[in-house]
Scaffold this active site. Structure first.
Site, PDB file in Angstrom:
ATOM      1  N   PRO A 154      -5.205  10.070 -21.940  1.00 37.43           N
ATOM      2  CA  PRO A 154      -5.945  10.239 -23.198  1.00 37.43           C
ATOM      3  C   PRO A 154      -5.027  10.396 -24.412  1.00 37.43           C
ATOM      4  O   PRO A 154      -5.283   9.823 -25.467  1.00 37.43           O
ATOM      5  CB  PRO A 154      -6.777  11.505 -22.957  1.00 37.43           C
ATOM      6  CG  PRO A 154      -6.954  11.544 -21.474  1.00 37.43           C
ATOM      7  CD  PRO A 154      -5.654  11.030 -20.924  1.00 37.43           C
ATOM      8  N   LEU A 178      -6.096  16.484 -24.090  1.00 35.89           N
ATOM      9  CA  LEU A 178      -5.231  15.487 -24.727  1.00 35.89           C
ATOM     10  C   LEU A 178      -3.885  15.491 -24.014  1.00 35.89           C
ATOM     11  O   LEU A 178      -2.876  15.966 -24.522  1.00 35.89           O
ATOM     12  CB  LEU A 178      -5.065  15.779 -26.219  1.00 35.89           C
ATOM     13  CG  LEU A 178      -6.298  15.519 -27.065  1.00 35.89           C
ATOM     14  CD1 LEU A 178      -6.013  15.804 -28.529  1.00 35.89           C
ATOM     15  CD2 LEU A 178      -6.781  14.083 -26.899  1.00 35.89           C
ATOM     16  N   HIS A 179      -3.916  15.014 -22.789  1.00 33.23           N
ATOM     17  CA  HIS A 179      -2.728  14.977 -21.953  1.00 33.23           C
ATOM     18  C   HIS A 179      -2.661  13.610 -21.280  1.00 33.23           C
ATOM     19  O   HIS A 179      -3.685  13.010 -21.002  1.00 33.23           O
ATOM     20  CB  HIS A 179      -2.799  16.094 -20.908  1.00 33.23           C
ATOM     21  CG  HIS A 179      -1.579  16.170 -20.041  1.00 33.23           C
ATOM     22  ND1 HIS A 179      -0.382  16.636 -20.511  1.00 33.23           N
ATOM     23  CD2 HIS A 179      -1.376  15.816 -18.754  1.00 33.23           C
ATOM     24  CE1 HIS A 179       0.512  16.581 -19.534  1.00 33.23           C
ATOM     25  NE2 HIS A 179      -0.074  16.081 -18.463  1.00 33.23           N
ATOM     26  N   ALA A 180      -1.486  13.123 -21.036  1.00 27.93           N
ATOM     27  CA  ALA A 180      -1.246  11.879 -20.307  1.00 27.93           C
ATOM     28  C   ALA A 180      -2.002  10.688 -20.901  1.00 27.93           C
ATOM     29  O   ALA A 180      -1.803  10.346 -22.063  1.00 27.93           O
ATOM     30  CB  ALA A 180      -1.532  12.063 -18.831  1.00 27.93           C
TER      31      ALA A 180
END
Length: 88
Positions: A18, A14-16
């Site tokens: 997404p 759950l980075h950038a």
């Protein structure tokens, strides 16, 4: 309170991108959606910054929850998103 456990499918977690997609979808729900990792405290899922501070990586399990009218549908929508590959 409806909740669902799902595994983060995106290879970057759950980075950038997404996180941005999940935050946008959560903010559009009629109820506040929360997300927690590893039994930690839940954070509002409608904030990209909150999602990134979870440091939820690919394969990590998270718990998505919400309360109020329409909570189950909101939880299902966000859970399905987190469980899909959002890297494309």
């Amino acid at each position: 309170m409806p909740e669902r456990r799902v595994t983060v499918a995106s290879k970057v977690g759950l980075h950038a991108r997404p996180a941005a997609l999940v935050a946008k979808a959560a903010a559009e729900q009629p109820v506040q959606v929360s997300i927690a990792k590893d039994g930690g405290p839940p954070v509002p899922a409608g904030s990209m910054l909150n999602l990134m501070t979870l440091a939820a990586a690919h394969g990590d399990e998270v718990v998505i929850s919400a309360e109020g009218e329409g909570a189950q549908a909101a939880v299902d929508a966000i859970a399905d998103l987190v469980a899909s590959d959002l890297d494309a």
